[in-house]
Motif scaffolding. Structure first.
Motif, mmCIF file in Angstrom:
data_model
loop_
_atom_site.group_PDB
_atom_site.id
_atom_site.type_symbol
_atom_site.label_atom_id
_atom_site.label_comp_id
_atom_site.label_asym_id
_atom_site.label_seq_id
_atom_site.Cartn_x
_atom_site.Cartn_y
_atom_site.Cartn_z
ATOM 1 N N GLU A 10 -11.032 -46.681 -7.279
ATOM 2 C CA GLU A 10 -10.443 -46.725 -8.886
ATOM 3 C C GLU A 10 -11.346 -47.418 -9.791
ATOM 4 O O GLU A 10 -11.646 -46.892 -10.998
ATOM 5 N N GLY A 11 -11.857 -48.556 -9.482
ATOM 6 C CA GLY A 11 -12.546 -49.334 -10.441
ATOM 7 C C GLY A 11 -13.660 -48.584 -10.660
ATOM 8 O O GLY A 11 -14.242 -48.749 -12.068
ATOM 9 N N PHE A 12 -14.628 -48.086 -9.714
ATOM 10 C CA PHE A 12 -15.711 -47.540 -10.217
ATOM 11 C C PHE A 12 -15.440 -46.149 -11.169
ATOM 12 O O PHE A 12 -16.109 -46.104 -12.015
ATOM 13 N N TRP A 13 -14.479 -45.401 -10.630
ATOM 14 C CA TRP A 13 -14.162 -44.311 -11.542
ATOM 15 C C TRP A 13 -13.788 -44.650 -12.952
ATOM 16 O O TRP A 13 -14.153 -43.993 -14.082
ATOM 17 N N ASN A 14 -13.019 -45.728 -13.153
ATOM 18 C CA ASN A 14 -12.601 -46.026 -14.450
ATOM 19 C C ASN A 14 -13.778 -46.539 -15.216
ATOM 20 O O ASN A 14 -13.764 -46.328 -16.367
ATOM 21 N N GLU A 15 -14.473 -47.294 -14.552
ATOM 22 C CA GLU A 15 -15.698 -47.797 -15.507
ATOM 23 C C GLU A 15 -16.823 -46.453 -15.701
ATOM 24 O O GLU A 15 -17.233 -46.476 -16.862
ATOM 25 N N ARG A 16 -16.872 -45.500 -14.548
ATOM 26 C CA ARG A 16 -17.569 -44.488 -14.965
ATOM 27 C C ARG A 16 -17.254 -43.614 -16.293
ATOM 28 O O ARG A 16 -17.876 -43.169 -17.285
ATOM 29 N N ILE A 68 -3.751 -34.652 -10.598
ATOM 30 C CA ILE A 68 -3.991 -35.927 -10.138
ATOM 31 C C ILE A 68 -5.467 -36.436 -10.242
ATOM 32 O O ILE A 68 -6.198 -35.542 -9.770
ATOM 33 N N ASP A 69 -5.480 -37.654 -10.337
ATOM 34 C CA ASP A 69 -6.746 -38.320 -10.350
ATOM 35 C C ASP A 69 -6.746 -39.656 -10.117
ATOM 36 O O ASP A 69 -5.669 -40.447 -10.436
ATOM 37 N N LEU A 70 -7.662 -40.391 -9.369
ATOM 38 C CA LEU A 70 -7.517 -41.845 -9.049
ATOM 39 C C LEU A 70 -7.858 -42.758 -10.203
ATOM 40 O O LEU A 70 -7.451 -43.757 -10.145
ATOM 41 N N SER A 71 -8.483 -42.141 -11.212
ATOM 42 C CA SER A 71 -8.684 -42.883 -12.551
ATOM 43 C C SER A 71 -7.556 -42.749 -13.764
ATOM 44 O O SER A 71 -7.364 -41.612 -14.009
ATOM 45 N N ILE A 72 -7.221 -43.977 -14.124
ATOM 46 C CA ILE A 72 -6.049 -43.876 -15.017
ATOM 47 C C ILE A 72 -6.763 -43.597 -16.420
ATOM 48 O O ILE A 72 -6.076 -42.834 -17.218
ATOM 49 N N VAL A 73 -8.255 -43.733 -16.460
ATOM 50 C CA VAL A 73 -9.044 -43.535 -17.594
ATOM 51 C C VAL A 73 -8.912 -41.920 -17.834
ATOM 52 O O VAL A 73 -8.868 -41.488 -18.881
ATOM 53 N N ALA A 74 -9.173 -41.405 -16.804
ATOM 54 C CA ALA A 74 -9.571 -39.864 -16.832
ATOM 55 C C ALA A 74 -8.219 -39.252 -17.067
ATOM 56 O O ALA A 74 -8.086 -38.242 -17.903
#
Length: 212
Positions: A10-16, A68-74
C-alpha cells in the motif's frame, strides 16, 4: 532499474500515485473494451481499479460497479474523475480501498469480475485469481488481463521479476473445467511507442464464463 527486493504494498502504491498528477492514460484498457462490450450490463467488480478509467467506462455503459484498489490515493483520485464524468456515472460506482488478498464482500456474486494488470508473485497470484473466480455469479464472466512474460525480452521497461508475469495457460489451469468455459485465452499483441520506435508487446488475456 527496480529494486529486486521492492515490495509493491500500500505504501509503495500511495507514493507512486502521489508522484504524478495522472499516472495512467485515463482511457479504459482496450482488452476490457474488446472482451466485455457484448455482455449484458448488470453488476461488475473492478479489481485494482487505479485511477478509475475502467470503472467509469463500465458505468457509462450501464454497469453497476464496485471498484477496489490497495491505494487510497488512487481511490480518491478515481472518485474525483467519476464525479467529473457526471452524477449519472458517479452514482453507479462504489469505491473501496482494500487489500485484494483479504477483501471479502460476503455472499455477493458479480456478473463481471475484471482484473487488469494486477501483478503479484506466484503463490499470491493463484490465491487472488481463485478468489476472484469465486466472486463471479453463476452465468457470470471472469476477465483477467496482465503483462505476458515475453515482455521481459523487449525494450519496454518492466520490473526485472519474472515471477510477476503469467501466461494464459497458467490462469486457465486455475479454473475447474466442470464449472468454467474459456472464451478467450490468448497472448494478445499490441504496438506501443517507446522512445523513437515502436515495440510489439503482448498481454495475457483470459475471459471465461461460469456455468449458470
Amino acid at each position: 532499474m527496480t529494486d529486486m527486493t521492492e515490495v509493491f504494498d500500500e505504501g509503495f502504491w500511495n507514493e507512486r500515485y502521489r508522484s504524478s498528477h495522472r499516472l495512467w492514460s485515463g482511457n479504459p484498457n482496450p482488452n476490457l473494451v474488446n472482451e466485455v462490450s457484448d455482455l449484458t450490463t448488470t453488476t461488475a467488480l473492478d479489481v485494482g481499479c487505479g485511477e478509475g478509467a475502467d470503472a467509469i467506462w463500465l458505468a457509462g455503459r450501464g454497469w453497476t460497479v464496485t471498484a477496489i484498489d490497495l491505494s487510497i490515493v488512487a481511490i480518491e483520485r478515481a472518485a474525483g474523475h467519476a464525479a467529473d464524468a457526471g452524477s449519472d456515472i458517479a452514482e453507479r460506482i462504489t469505491w473501496q480501498q482494500a487489500d485484494l488478498l483479504e477483501w471479502n464482500p460476503g455472499a455477493m456474486g458479480y456478473d463481471l469480475v475484471t482484473s487488469q494488470y494486477v501483478h503479484l508473485p506466484s503463490g499470491q497470484r493463484e490465491v487472488l485469481f481463485r478468489h476472484l473466480a469465486d466472486l463471479v455469479a453463476p452465468g457470470g464472466t471472469l476477465l483477467i488481463v496482465g503483462h505476458h512474460p515475453s515482455d521481459l525480452e523487449t525494450s519496454i521497461p518492466r520490473p526485472p521479476r519474472p515471477e510477476l508475469f503469467f501466461t494464459p495457460e497458467e490462469v486457465v489451469a486455475l479454473l475447474d473445467p466442470k464449472e468454467w468455459t474459456v472464451d478467450t485465452a490468448a497472448a494478445s499483441s499490441r504496438t506501443v511507442r517507446h522512445g523513437d520506435h515502436d515495440v510489439t508487446i503482448h498481454d495475457t488475456v483470459v475471459r471465461a464464463h461460469r456455468a449458470g
